[in-house]
Design a protein around this motif. Sequence first.
Motif, PDB file in Angstrom:
ATOM      1  N   VAL A 162      42.373  26.596  15.394  1.00 40.72           N
ATOM      2  CA  VAL A 162      41.490  25.974  16.028  1.00 40.72           C
ATOM      3  C   VAL A 162      41.136  27.052  17.214  1.00 40.72           C
ATOM      4  O   VAL A 162      40.005  27.314  17.223  1.00 40.72           O
ATOM      5  CB  VAL A 162      42.731  24.920  16.988  1.00 40.72           C
ATOM      6  CG1 VAL A 162      41.595  24.944  17.790  1.00 40.72           C
ATOM      7  CG2 VAL A 162      42.111  23.537  16.315  1.00 40.72           C
ATOM      8  N   ALA A 163      41.594  28.459  17.167  1.00 36.54           N
ATOM      9  CA  ALA A 163      41.452  29.341  17.557  1.00 36.54           C
ATOM     10  C   ALA A 163      40.319  29.703  16.623  1.00 36.54           C
ATOM     11  O   ALA A 163      39.343  31.033  17.307  1.00 36.54           O
ATOM     12  CB  ALA A 163      42.940  30.313  18.211  1.00 36.54           C
ATOM     13  N   ARG A 164      40.798  29.867  14.918  1.00 33.09           N
ATOM     14  CA  ARG A 164      39.693  30.530  14.832  1.00 33.09           C
ATOM     15  C   ARG A 164      38.100  30.042  14.703  1.00 33.09           C
ATOM     16  O   ARG A 164      37.212  30.596  15.275  1.00 33.09           O
ATOM     17  CB  ARG A 164      40.200  30.902  12.896  1.00 33.09           C
ATOM     18  CG  ARG A 164      41.477  31.457  12.881  1.00 33.09           C
ATOM     19  CD  ARG A 164      41.543  31.937  11.623  1.00 33.09           C
ATOM     20  NE  ARG A 164      43.036  31.925  10.684  1.00 33.09           N
ATOM     21  CZ  ARG A 164      44.327  32.080  11.116  1.00 33.09           C
ATOM     22  NH1 ARG A 164      44.436  31.117  11.449  1.00 33.09           N
ATOM     23  NH2 ARG A 164      45.042  32.735  10.965  1.00 33.09           N
ATOM     24  N   TRP A 165      38.256  29.014  14.917  1.00 33.42           N
ATOM     25  CA  TRP A 165      37.306  27.622  15.115  1.00 33.42           C
ATOM     26  C   TRP A 165      36.905  28.489  16.600  1.00 33.42           C
ATOM     27  O   TRP A 165      35.168  28.581  16.593  1.00 33.42           O
ATOM     28  CB  TRP A 165      37.216  26.714  14.957  1.00 33.42           C
ATOM     29  CG  TRP A 165      37.342  25.793  14.178  1.00 33.42           C
ATOM     30  CD1 TRP A 165      38.099  25.077  13.220  1.00 33.42           C
ATOM     31  CD2 TRP A 165      35.968  25.456  12.929  1.00 33.42           C
ATOM     32  NE1 TRP A 165      37.921  24.478  12.000  1.00 33.42           N
ATOM     33  CE2 TRP A 165      36.481  25.304  11.769  1.00 33.42           C
ATOM     34  CE3 TRP A 165      34.697  25.917  13.347  1.00 33.42           C
ATOM     35  CZ2 TRP A 165      35.707  24.216  11.189  1.00 33.42           C
ATOM     36  CZ3 TRP A 165      33.767  25.271  12.444  1.00 33.42           C
ATOM     37  CH2 TRP A 165      34.424  24.264  11.238  1.00 33.42           C
ATOM     38  N   ILE A 166      37.769  28.779  17.971  1.00 39.02           N
ATOM     39  CA  ILE A 166      36.647  29.243  18.825  1.00 39.02           C
ATOM     40  C   ILE A 166      35.941  30.721  18.650  1.00 39.02           C
ATOM     41  O   ILE A 166      35.084  30.829  19.368  1.00 39.02           O
ATOM     42  CB  ILE A 166      37.840  29.648  20.119  1.00 39.02           C
ATOM     43  CG1 ILE A 166      38.279  27.536  20.321  1.00 39.02           C
ATOM     44  CG2 ILE A 166      36.887  29.607  21.828  1.00 39.02           C
ATOM     45  CD1 ILE A 166      37.630  26.275  20.300  1.00 39.02           C
ATOM     46  N   ALA A 167      37.034  31.183  17.484  1.00 37.87           N
ATOM     47  CA  ALA A 167      36.119  32.649  17.683  1.00 37.87           C
ATOM     48  C   ALA A 167      35.205  32.453  16.574  1.00 37.87           C
ATOM     49  O   ALA A 167      34.457  33.504  16.649  1.00 37.87           O
ATOM     50  CB  ALA A 167      37.748  33.573  16.382  1.00 37.87           C
ATOM     51  N   LEU A 168      34.953  31.749  15.735  1.00 32.14           N
ATOM     52  CA  LEU A 168      33.510  31.598  15.012  1.00 32.14           C
ATOM     53  C   LEU A 168      32.045  31.190  16.242  1.00 32.14           C
ATOM     54  O   LEU A 168      31.147  31.577  15.613  1.00 32.14           O
ATOM     55  CB  LEU A 168      33.650  30.139  14.002  1.00 32.14           C
ATOM     56  CG  LEU A 168      34.436  30.724  12.568  1.00 32.14           C
ATOM     57  CD1 LEU A 168      34.350  29.465  11.833  1.00 32.14           C
ATOM     58  CD2 LEU A 168      34.233  31.928  12.173  1.00 32.14           C
ATOM     59  N   ALA A 169      32.567  30.690  17.325  1.00 30.89           N
ATOM     60  CA  ALA A 169      32.020  30.024  17.751  1.00 30.89           C
ATOM     61  C   ALA A 169      31.166  31.153  18.513  1.00 30.89           C
ATOM     62  O   ALA A 169      30.260  31.368  19.026  1.00 30.89           O
ATOM     63  CB  ALA A 169      32.819  28.469  18.482  1.00 30.89           C
ATOM     64  N   GLY A 170      32.887  31.916  19.344  1.00 31.96           N
ATOM     65  CA  GLY A 170      31.916  32.716  19.844  1.00 31.96           C
ATOM     66  C   GLY A 170      31.409  34.089  19.684  1.00 31.96           C
ATOM     67  O   GLY A 170      30.843  34.694  20.028  1.00 31.96           O
ATOM     68  N   ALA A 171      31.250  34.143  18.042  1.00 26.59           N
ATOM     69  CA  ALA A 171      30.587  35.395  17.638  1.00 26.59           C
ATOM     70  C   ALA A 171      28.643  34.559  17.489  1.00 26.59           C
ATOM     71  O   ALA A 171      28.292  35.211  17.135  1.00 26.59           O
ATOM     72  CB  ALA A 171      31.044  35.331  15.926  1.00 26.59           C
ATOM     73  N   VAL A 172      28.846  33.481  17.349  1.00 25.67           N
ATOM     74  CA  VAL A 172      27.747  32.383  17.745  1.00 25.67           C
ATOM     75  C   VAL A 172      27.430  32.132  18.745  1.00 25.67           C
ATOM     76  O   VAL A 172      25.809  31.969  18.771  1.00 25.67           O
ATOM     77  CB  VAL A 172      27.765  31.710  16.472  1.00 25.67           C
ATOM     78  CG1 VAL A 172      26.539  30.509  16.351  1.00 25.67           C
ATOM     79  CG2 VAL A 172      27.813  31.854  15.382  1.00 25.67           C
ATOM     80  N   LEU A 173      27.406  31.419  19.822  1.00 23.85           N
ATOM     81  CA  LEU A 173      27.142  31.602  20.520  1.00 23.85           C
ATOM     82  C   LEU A 173      26.322  32.295  21.976  1.00 23.85           C
ATOM     83  O   LEU A 173      26.766  33.786  20.879  1.00 23.85           O
ATOM     84  CB  LEU A 173      27.907  30.455  21.593  1.00 23.85           C
ATOM     85  CG  LEU A 173      28.245  29.228  20.812  1.00 23.85           C
ATOM     86  CD1 LEU A 173      29.880  28.555  21.935  1.00 23.85           C
ATOM     87  CD2 LEU A 173      27.072  28.017  21.020  1.00 23.85           C
ATOM     88  N   PRO A 174      24.803  32.148  22.683  1.00 20.13           N
ATOM     89  CA  PRO A 174      24.084  33.049  23.476  1.00 20.13           C
ATOM     90  C   PRO A 174      25.735  33.084  24.627  1.00 20.13           C
ATOM     91  O   PRO A 174      26.747  32.708  24.429  1.00 20.13           O
ATOM     92  CB  PRO A 174      23.626  32.094  24.159  1.00 20.13           C
ATOM     93  CG  PRO A 174      23.302  31.305  23.115  1.00 20.13           C
ATOM     94  CD  PRO A 174      24.288  30.500  22.816  1.00 20.13           C
ATOM     95  N   PRO A 175      25.699  34.718  24.737  1.00 21.75           N
ATOM     96  CA  PRO A 175      27.278  35.131  25.737  1.00 21.75           C
ATOM     97  C   PRO A 175      27.421  34.146  26.997  1.00 21.75           C
ATOM     98  O   PRO A 175      28.516  34.345  27.084  1.00 21.75           O
ATOM     99  CB  PRO A 175      26.042  37.054  26.173  1.00 21.75           C
ATOM    100  CG  PRO A 175      24.810  36.895  24.983  1.00 21.75           C
ATOM    101  CD  PRO A 175      24.729  35.226  24.330  1.00 21.75           C
ATOM    102  N   GLU A 176      26.585  33.800  27.488  1.00 20.64           N
ATOM    103  CA  GLU A 176      27.151  33.234  28.670  1.00 20.64           C
ATOM    104  C   GLU A 176      27.517  31.602  28.250  1.00 20.64           C
ATOM    105  O   GLU A 176      28.520  31.108  28.842  1.00 20.64           O
ATOM    106  CB  GLU A 176      25.626  32.801  29.858  1.00 20.64           C
ATOM    107  CG  GLU A 176      25.627  34.167  30.318  1.00 20.64           C
ATOM    108  CD  GLU A 176      26.687  34.326  31.302  1.00 20.64           C
ATOM    109  OE1 GLU A 176      26.927  34.146  31.883  1.00 20.64           O
ATOM    110  OE2 GLU A 176      26.902  35.561  31.061  1.00 20.64           O
ATOM    111  N   ASP A 177      26.885  30.789  27.042  1.00 22.47           N
ATOM    112  CA  ASP A 177      27.425  29.331  26.577  1.00 22.47           C
ATOM    113  C   ASP A 177      28.876  29.994  25.763  1.00 22.47           C
ATOM    114  O   ASP A 177      29.729  29.124  26.069  1.00 22.47           O
ATOM    115  CB  ASP A 177      26.927  29.290  25.370  1.00 22.47           C
ATOM    116  CG  ASP A 177      25.190  29.367  26.246  1.00 22.47           C
ATOM    117  OD1 ASP A 177      25.816  28.243  26.581  1.00 22.47           O
ATOM    118  OD2 ASP A 177      24.333  29.504  25.912  1.00 22.47           O
ATOM    119  N   ALA A 178      28.788  31.249  25.532  1.00 21.73           N
ATOM    120  CA  ALA A 178      30.434  31.429  24.536  1.00 21.73           C
ATOM    121  C   ALA A 178      31.090  32.067  25.904  1.00 21.73           C
ATOM    122  O   ALA A 178      31.890  32.080  26.020  1.00 21.73           O
ATOM    123  CB  ALA A 178      30.147  33.018  23.736  1.00 21.73           C
TER     124      ALA A 178
END
Length: 803
Positions: free
Chosen positions: A186-202
């Motif tokens: 699950v943490a890895r999923w969040i890491a994938l999202a952090g690399a993709v989402l716009p900075p403020e959204d991440a």
Amino acid sequence: MSLAQLHYTSASAGEDGVGARFTAVGGGIPTPVLTEAEQLLGYEPPAGAPYHPTAAELRSFPETFSFSALSDGSHLLSRTVALGGSGAGHFHAHAVHLPAGTHLPGDALPITAWRSPSWASTTPDGGTPDRISALPASAAFGQEALNDFAVSRSPWLATVFADLRRVSEKPSSAQIVLVERQSADVARWIALAGAVLPPEDAQRLTFTTYTRRPAHSRHQVIGVLPDDAHELTDPGFRVHACAGRAPEGPVDDAWAETVARIWRGRAPELFRAAAELPGEPFAAGPLAFTALHAGLALGSNGRAAAADWAAERPYALDEQQVHRLTTALAAPADDRTAAESASVARLLAALEGRAPATATAPLAALLVTEAVRRSDAVLALPPRSAFAEPAAVKELAEELAPDLLAELTAETTVGETIGRQVQLLRIARLLDMDLTEQLPSVARHMARTLLAAPAPDSGPALLDLLDEQFDVRTALLGELDQLALTAPSAAEGLLTRVALPFTGAQALPHLRMCAEAPRAKEQGSDRIMALHTVLRAAGFSPFAEPLVLRTAIGLIWGDATPTAGEARLLLGESGSDSHRTAGTWSHLVAAALSAPSDDAEAAELAHDLLRCFPQEIDARARGALRLLEFARDVRSGESQPGWPDRAMTLRARAEPVEPTVLEHAYGTLAQILLAPERPEAELYAFVHSDDPDLIAAYGRAARHETVLARLRAEPAYVADCFTVWTSHPHAGRAWSETRAALLEEVLRPVVRDLSGSEIAAVEKAAEQTGSSRTAEAFRTWRRRPGTFGRRLGSRLAARVRRS
């Protein structure tokens, strides 16, 4: 920047007591934050956990790593781990408090602190821990490790990222539940999202990697084990069972789809490159353009997004970028859609005059190919200048000619539209195809499509085509003119919707009539005058070109039948030869046979038709017309003796005869036999015919108002009818029933209303035309309803026979 820490545990080291409490709290943390944090920092072991876990078992327990939003706008980043002990319920939570508007030191994303060495599993000495200035990341999220994880979760990538986009754009959207066997995944999923989402959204994305109670969680992304996901059926959750069966069906989200392909391509650096390009957050265009430029294969939605993005800013692309983009877009693909082709067309239009033909030629060829092979790709065609050289055009024409010609000349194509045919003809002209041999078939196909369509599509496009391609215009109008001969109403409807041009040298008489028909019919109810107006529009008289007569009659009467009077005028004005050649004589026959029974023109028309079309009319219709002609002759006195036999013989030849024709012929005969000056021999033959229909017609005629008025006005006529209706008692059942009904239902009401002098006049007339017995029978019948002497009736019948 430094952050305040806090520790929360279910039992202090060395103590046997239970009950969770804060064991160390940094200075400056407000009391309400601590109250709210207590609801977030607890821990419940996974289902089926051993009561006394070993150290190895304890290490397999999930780790709760959470980033939580608090009601005052601040956030809490925390890690909670199991400590074992009796009942496996002991835990320790270590957290840092981020005041509203602040981030981790160095603007690091919260997920980067997963398994940071700064997290503690025990309470530090002293009740107030020092502030922490850094949470260095562990090596758990190395790039290759994340790439491997993304590839392992390929089936779920697009669906999860589509929901991440949704929850970022609208925080009140359904919460995302990630079902994984390991909280680390699950943490890895969040890491994938952090690399993709716009900075403020991440930075704002709240999450927890593990909870036993997902229904009570307020996080946007919630991690659960498979055993805890079965009850999540509420629509407020978007559940992704990443530990189970892969999802089915495509994801209609170009941004999420492109993100998934980039991760599967192990190229996360493209996210950073795309972020530097202009575009709104979550716009698929920059990502898709970057991916295509890097050589990654995208789906149809991604390619369309890249084309649209480039079409909006063609000035920002250099020649190399344009060339690589157009080459990628034109590469073979099995999933290309009409929407993608439309995007490519917009890009090609934007590049016109900005890029060399060597760069635009692949797009031009792609659009033309798609337009030919996909009937739903109704596109603006590229200009000839978009192709690099004539040889490329010739090669493309040779490749597409079989498909294009097969569709253009097909006799029947389900769902064919005129817009499609116009497009194919323009493609043929663009590629310099020679359609001379196929043009008649093409024009015939187009004409039929136009007439079959209740509302032809692409009317303006059709008119433009006819202006552009004179040979097509000539062939199409010629075909429509021929089809208007057999389908004039359809052609008329077409011309009310599409103003086809008749300005050339073509005669087009039938089309010109179809164009004139609406105005002619609006002028009034006189259909013969409307017919004249339509025929004038043709430019030919029916004598010179009889077929215009067929079209004109079809336009004015349609499915209706002319009246007998109209049919006589049509025959008289145009002559039998014109109607014979045009095939409209059948309309005239139908007019005679369907005329009302009281239409005197029908019998005259029948006489004319028998004379004009002796070879064309079939035997049955001829018999029906002769019945009408017989009625005419009876009225005029030209008929030979033996009327009833003649009527019944003609009827037998006309079966199945039209009811109105039978009523007309039999009714005319009955009217004549009701007259005092009738031939007695014909009356005798009629009475003894015993034909139910013939005698019933007599009964109906006797009830007509003209007969009743004469009975009321002429005593001699009353005596005459009484004499006839009391005669021939043995002529047959039909006559017996009819004469009895006429005496009681017709004659008696009239006699009842006569004055004494009128009764005397009736008796006198009966004695003069019959005998004293007839007068006596009348007196007896008048006084005693329903009785008259059979003997007198027989004598009266004998007198009729002798006469």
